[in-house]
Write an enzyme that holds these catalytic residues in place. Structure first.
Site, PDB file in Angstrom:
ATOM      1  N   SER A  24       1.425  -3.246  -5.252  1.00  0.00           N
ATOM      2  CA  SER A  24       2.820  -3.475  -4.886  1.00  0.00           C
ATOM      3  C   SER A  24       3.269  -2.399  -3.914  1.00  0.00           C
ATOM      4  CB  SER A  24       3.694  -3.437  -6.138  1.00  0.00           C
ATOM      5  OG  SER A  24       3.819  -2.094  -6.571  1.00  0.00           O
ATOM      6  N   LYS A  25       4.506  -2.503  -3.491  1.00  0.00           N
ATOM      7  CA  LYS A  25       5.077  -1.558  -2.521  1.00  0.00           C
ATOM      8  C   LYS A  25       4.853  -0.099  -2.903  1.00  0.00           C
ATOM      9  CE  LYS A  25       7.681  -3.787   0.717  1.00  0.00           C
ATOM     10  NZ  LYS A  25       6.432  -4.101   1.429  1.00  0.00           N
ATOM     11  N   ARG A  26       4.841   0.144  -4.215  1.00  0.00           N
ATOM     12  CA  ARG A  26       4.619   1.516  -4.687  1.00  0.00           C
ATOM     13  C   ARG A  26       3.308   2.089  -4.167  1.00  0.00           C
ATOM     14  NH1 ARG A  26       3.101   1.903  -9.784  1.00  0.00           N
ATOM     15  NH2 ARG A  26       2.845  -0.342  -9.995  1.00  0.00           N
ATOM     16  N   THR A  82       2.362  -3.480   1.938  1.00  0.00           N
ATOM     17  CA  THR A  82       1.839  -4.691   1.310  1.00  0.00           C
ATOM     18  C   THR A  82       1.859  -5.894   2.240  1.00  0.00           C
ATOM     19  OG1 THR A  82       4.015  -5.042   0.379  1.00  0.00           O
ATOM     20  CG2 THR A  82       2.351  -4.103  -1.092  1.00  0.00           C
TER      21      THR A  82
END
Ligand code: GLU
Length: 435
Positions: free
Chosen positions: A205-207, A211
């Protein structure tokens, strides 16, 4: 019968790297088998579907080189078909109206099972999964079909033979198989591929960083490298080969060899691979690809000669991993003024003999009629000797004086490309450091 597969994105966001991998496995399988690869836009959610996302998904797929067969299919244009199929189910007593909505009667007991190409037989005991026995909403009260219904109608009508999609849909499949049975449709072969994981093994994910494919494009990744990298996320050709071009992938790709465990995404690995593809480009092609990044940085390339630019690109080809790194790497060639880092000054601009050396070196370069690498190297080496300095004592400090940096591409190439004016001025300025 040749296979027919589809990639079915919802235009509710940019093309995610994981979705691109799903698209790729479908694409490779179709091309490997000489089958068909369709693109179906699942845009029944009017609120969340956006034209901007649709355009980006389509352009990202084209950029990656995943050409699809036939026309795009839009679910939003097929409401009448879905309605007719829902009516048929209602007429047969297999579905019923609930206000404006329609529900399909799900089996209430026993097991729902399906064959998965990777996972084998997957079975759900309805006793243990009561939610699967709840009657399935197939039309919402706002008049739009639900995902699980539209997907079955479309896959059946498009003659899809293999449904290759992310593992996150495994729980949807037991909702879809009873619909196939009720409608008398032949079930496709399901193939749920594992998700892409971040380094902490949770879903990417973006973390974990960028992405969307768009972000990778902007950062200067090449589509060939992304395709190669994504193909190896959960699949391998069976040896340790890492660099595989698209044609070879098509030839070797085998859906049955996809792993069932999640594949961990590594941006370092992708960057390394991208570097390998950058090395393979011809200088004119690489130069064309780098131009927009220079422009964006404000290095007006219109006034620069193409020949000089290509020499510059040649100098850096081995050092570029992402195209967007180039303006930083080559900054000292473009900026008029350079800064010396403190570290460079304290490490390399210490020796008091350098003041004289820089003055002499500036004068020498000034006097040269031919400013090519070979001449510069010869003359510089004889100056070094005259000054009684070793290569190390002379070249490292001169590099700092000319580039502001402690590392650069080949020193004499760098001097030649910098040009006489910049080189002389920078050496004179460096001599003043010893003031
Ligand atoms: N629109 C669905 C998605 O984006 C497609 C799932 C499927 O392939 O059935 O996840």
């Amino acid at each position: 019968m040749a296979c027919r597969v589809r990639f079915a994105p919802s235009p509710t966001g940019y093309l995610h790297i994981g979705s691109a991998r799903t698209a790729l496995f479908n694409y490779l399988w179709a091309r490997h088998e000489g089958g068909k690869f369709f693109l179906r836009i699942e845009d029944t959610d009017k609120e969340r579907s956006k034209k901007e996302f649709l355009d980006e998904i389509v352009s990202s797929l084209k950029w990656l080189g995943m050409d699809w067969d036939g026309e795009l299919v839009f679910q939003s244009e097929r409401t009448a078909e879905y309605r007719a199929i829902a009516d048929r189910l209602m007429a047969e007593g297999k579905a019923y109206a609930e206000g404006q909505a329609v529900r399909f009667r799900m089996p209430k007991e026993g097991k729902v099972s399906f064959e998965d190409l990777l996972h084998g037989r997957i079975e759900f005991d309805l006793g243990q999964h009561p939610s699967l026995a709840e009657d399935l909403v197939i039309f919402k009260s706002d008049g739009s079909p639900t995902y699980n219904f539209a997907v079955v109608c479309d896959d059946a009508q498009m003659g899809i033979t293999h449904v290759i999609r992310g593992d996150d849909h495994i729980m949807n499949t037991p909702k879809q198989t009873p619909l196939y049975e009720a409608l008398g449709y032949q079930k496709p072969i399901f193939c749920h591929i594992p998700l892409i994981l971040g380094p902490d093994r949770s879903r990417m994910s973006k973390r974990h960083g960028a992405t969307s494919i768009r972000e990778y494009l902007e950062a200067g990744f090449l589509p060939e490298a992304i395709i190669n990298y994504l193909s190896l996320l959960g699949w391998s050709p069976g040896n340790n080969q890492e660099l595989i071009g698209k044609e070879e992938l098509i030839q070797k790709f085998d859906l049955k060899r996809v792993l069932t465990t999640g594949a961990v995404f590594s941006s370092e690995k992708l960057e390394w691979m991208n570097g390998q593809y950058v090395r393979k480009l011809t200088i004119p092609v690489l130069t064309d690809l780098l131009l927009p990044y220079l422009e964006k940085r404000g290095y007006g390339t219109a006034v620069i000669s193409r020949e000089w630019l290509e020499r510059l690109v040649m100098l850096f080809q081995e050092r570029i991993f992402r195209l967007a790194q180039f303006p930083d790497l080559a900054q000292f060639f473009f900026d008029e003024e350079i800064e010396y880092s403190e570290e460079a000054v304290s490490e390399f601009l210490k020796d008091p003999r350098l003041q004289n050396a820089f003055v002499k070196y500036a004068a020498l370069l000034e006097s040269l009629e031919v400013f090519d690498t070979k001449t510069i190297e010869e003359k510089s080496r004889s100056l070094m000797k005259d000054l009684g300095l070793t290569g190390k004592e002379f070249i490292h400090p001169s590099r700092v004086a000319l580039t502001g940096r402690t590392v650069s591409p080949g020193f004499f190439d760098t001097v030649s490309l910098l040009g006489k004016k910049k080189a002389v001025r920078r050496l004179q300025k460096a001599a003043k450091v010893f003031g």
